[in-house]
Design an enzyme around this catalytic site. Structure first.
Site, PDB file in Angstrom:
ATOM      1  N   LYS A 122       5.671   5.170 -10.598  1.00  0.00           N
ATOM      2  CA  LYS A 122       6.902   4.366 -10.528  1.00  0.00           C
ATOM      3  C   LYS A 122       7.954   4.686  -9.592  1.00  0.00           C
ATOM      4  O   LYS A 122       8.852   5.851  -9.913  1.00  0.00           O
ATOM      5  CB  LYS A 122       7.605   4.648 -12.212  1.00  0.00           C
ATOM      6  CG  LYS A 122       8.557   3.753 -12.571  1.00  0.00           C
ATOM      7  CD  LYS A 122       8.751   3.900 -14.116  1.00  0.00           C
ATOM      8  CE  LYS A 122       9.836   3.097 -14.530  1.00  0.00           C
ATOM      9  NZ  LYS A 122      11.233   3.163 -13.802  1.00  0.00           N
ATOM     10  N   GLU A 141       8.540  -3.036  -5.205  1.00  0.00           N
ATOM     11  CA  GLU A 141       9.759  -2.176  -5.555  1.00  0.00           C
ATOM     12  C   GLU A 141      10.292  -1.869  -3.923  1.00  0.00           C
ATOM     13  O   GLU A 141       9.592  -1.359  -3.436  1.00  0.00           O
ATOM     14  CB  GLU A 141       9.324  -0.914  -6.376  1.00  0.00           C
ATOM     15  CG  GLU A 141      10.612   0.028  -6.924  1.00  0.00           C
ATOM     16  CD  GLU A 141      11.204  -0.489  -8.022  1.00  0.00           C
ATOM     17  OE1 GLU A 141      10.571  -1.694  -8.662  1.00  0.00           O
ATOM     18  OE2 GLU A 141      12.037  -0.255  -8.816  1.00  0.00           O
TER      19      GLU A 141
END
Ligand SMILES: [Zn+2]
Length: 672
Positions: free
Chosen positions: A118, A176
């Protein structure tokens, strides 16, 4: 009845608080609380709303994806909502999540997962039409984001055109955008230099960069992007998420290389544990692992809530942030003498460890954070590093919160402290015998270029200092052979050798001794210059900055450092003790001792830098002779101002006449 009213008020208060933090996080990119604390607030609200559903409103933070649309960029509506992920904070919660989805599937099915890092960055949606990048948008509130296509196009890890031939006619991929730690550090240094406030973390830096209105500036920020999913796609179908990732990689999109296909949750847990350990070795910051059910048909079956998909969850690495209050700010002195401010905190748990202090690095950091005693602060712990203060929660500042000043003296020894350079931010204790830096001082003193004491290395120094056998530099000359025999691994011969090496070192030159004292900025070269110029350690106690600055090799920084060093009373005492122990501490120029041997000098007139007696003495010291009258045996007549009759006589006899300048050259052994 009254209780219900109170509950309603509480719910409203919570919502207001969450909205405030949403605004800090999304609009200002400047959060005040940790993600965990934010999630706790949301959880509390959810619980209350579940218990009292009559109070749920359509604008409650639980009913929509958090966030707000920024101003300054055109808005785009996401065709498929960009959901956020539910967080889990422990392996147990991860297992509970799997049990929950298994219950929902109502059958015993083997669940395969993908595990992805993440990345702590900014979510984006990239639209490719016929392989061309046509739009790049931020997540915004999940339904509407900002069209930042020109900025997105500057990010080199995002291809403007897909590779290969089998890409779909239209696909919206999601990823991202982040800033690498190294770039973040550089950016903040530049900002500090320009007097701009630094970003709190790489995510804020990435977010702030994407908001710049000038794409050229965005390009300089060197942002990067990993693709992790898609919003929608036309013309291609995938069976599994992992298959999708492999495919987009072929099309030239960047997928995180650490992504793993896990055959069960056990493997996912392994992955989480592994990266929890390894995450600090990455060039970018990750705050957890995203776990997704691999099969798209199962994903479809599981569906999503309003806020997040049921088939995916984030495993957050143990919370590394917490808020607490500063009880005091103290100053610690490191082994190099560096004085570092340390915040003493009200003990708080942070990532499974109770934290009671945080480093403030330097005094500029105190200024930058404007941290004061009694302040409420957000702290952060990365890996095993000492925690740092991320920011002060100004809104919680109490009256009487005290500002902290740079201390006047070293908190350990009471000696003088000095700034590294005027523009620098570090302060150092300059007392070589300061207990905090004694080990370093001793090692430097004994090093080859200094007093060159063989056998006085790190392990011996450690023993001597820890056993309190040595409390200052001079103490090593008071040690006996028997003292060394008390140390571990010391036998007769070794003790004998060290004892003699220490004794021998008393004969080292003044230059080496000066260097060995570890005066800031006085390296080997400067030490030689100083020794040559002043020749006697006692001279140094009388020096003023201008005396030193007159020397070409010496700048104001060195000058000030030397003057400060010798103005310490404990240094004066120490030098006296060195002398009593048999140190000479005078520069003896042995080679030059006889450079004037056999030469006879006669002086006439006034010299500028010498009185007559001084000049005669110097000649004698260098092995020469002087006479008051000129004769055939005279080698040089040194002619000063207003010369007398000797001048005429020398002329007559044909004796070599020289000026003061030439005389000085002779003293240095140079030819004239
Ligand atoms: Zn000190």
């Amino acid at each position: 009845m009254k209780d219900l009213k109170k509950i309603k008020e509480k719910i409203e208060k919570l919502r207001e608080l969450i909205r405030y933090h949403d605004w800090r996080y999304y609009v200002l990119a400047d959060p005040e609380i940790s993600d965990k604390e934010y999630d706790d607030l949301l959880k509390e609200l959810k619980k209350l709303e579940e218990k009292y559903p009559q109070f749920i409103t359509s604008d409650s933070p639980t009913q929509r994806v958090s966030g707000a649309v920024l101003e300054g960029f055109p808005t785009v509506k996401h065709r498929i909502k960009m959901l956020s992920l539910d967080n889990t904070y422990s392996i147990e919660e991860l297992k509970e999540w799997e049990e929950k989805i298994k219950r929902m599937l109502k059958r015993d099915v083997k669940l395969e997962y993908t595990a992805e890092l993440k990345i702590d960055g900014v979510s984006c949606a990239l639209l490719y039409r016929d392989g061309l990048l046509v739009q790049g948008a931020t997540r915004g509130d999940g339904e509407r984001g900002e069209d930042i296509t020109p900025n997105i196009r500057t990010i080199s890890t995002i291809p403007l055109r897909l590779m290969g031939k089998d890409f779909p006619s239209r696909i919206e991929v999601r990823g991202e955008i982040y800033m690498e730690k190294e770039d973040f550090k550089k950016l903040n240094e530049e900002r500090k230099k320009k007097g701009e406030s630094p970003f709190a973390n790489p995510r804020n830096a990435a977010s702030g960069s994407l908001k710049l209105l000038d794409p050229r500036l965005v390009k300089e920020r060197n942002l990067k992007c990993f693709i992790h999913s898609f919003g929608w796609v036309e013309g291609v179908e995938f069976d599994t998420h992992y298959q999708f990732l492999s495919k987009v990689r072929e099309w030239g999109l960047r997928v995180n290389p650490a992504t793993r296909c896990c055959k069960d949750l056990e493997e996912v847990i392994q992955y989480c544990k592994e990266w929890q350990e390894r995450k600090d070795s990455l060039e970018y910051e990750v705050d957890g692992v995203v776990v997704k059910v691999n099969s798209f048909s199962l994903q479809k079956e599981l569906g999503a809530t309003l806020k997040s998909p049921r088939w995916a969850v984030a495993y957050k690495f143990p919370a590394h942030q917490a808020t607490t209050t500063v009880e005091d700010i103290i100053f610690s002195v490191g082994r190099t003498g560096m004085v570092t401010p340390v915040a003493m905190l009200k003990p708080v748990e942070c990532g499974g460890v109770v934290i009671s202090r945080a480093t403030l690095h330097n005094f500029d950091e105190i200024e930058r954070l404007d941290v004061r005693v009694k302040d409420t602060v957000l702290i952060e712990r990365a890996g095993e590093v000492i925690p740092k203060i991320v920011k002060v929660i100004i809104s919680k500042r109490k009256k009487g919160a005290k500002k902290v000043k740079v201390p006047q003296a070293c908190p350990v020894c009471g000696g003088k402290i000095m700034k590294e350079k005027e523009e620098e931010v570090y302060w150092f204790c300059i007392n070589p015998n300061c207990p905090a830096r004694l080990k370093q001082s001793l090692l430097h003193f004994a090093s080859r270029a200094a007093l060159d004491i063989e056998g006085l290395g790190e392990s011996v120094v450690n023993e001597l200092v820890e056993r309190k056998m040595v409390k200052s530099l001079v103490d090593i000359y008071k040690l006996t052979k028997e003292d060394f025999l008390r140390l571990p691994l010391f036998a007769e011969k070794k003790a004998d050798n060290l004892y003699h090496a220490i004794g021998e070192s008393k004969k080292r030159s003044l230059a080496r001794f000066l260097y060995g004292l570890g005066i800031r900025y006085v390296g080997e070269k400067i030490a030689q210059v100083l020794a040559k110029k002043f020749r006697d350690i006692d001279k140094f106690f009388e020096l003023k900055e201008p005396d030193l600055e007159r020397i070409p090799e010496i700048g104001p920084m060195v000058a000030s450092s030397v003057v400060k060093f010798f103005s310490q009373p404990q240094v004066k005492e120490m030098i006296e003790e060195f002398k009593r122990l048999g140190f000479n501490l005078k520069e003896e120029e042995k080679i030059k001792k006889n450079i004037l041997k056999g030469k006879v000098f006669v002086f006439t007139g006034e010299l500028e830098d010498f009185t007559r007696t001084q000049a005669q003495k110097v000649v004698e010291e260098l092995g020469g002779k002087w006479s008051s009258s000129v004769s055939k045996n005279t080698n040089y007549v040194v002619v000063g101002k207003n010369p007398g009759s000797k001048f005429e006589k020398a002329k007559k006899l044909g004796v070599r006449m020289i000026r003061e300048e030439e005389f000085k050259k002779l003293l240095k052994g140079e030819k004239v």
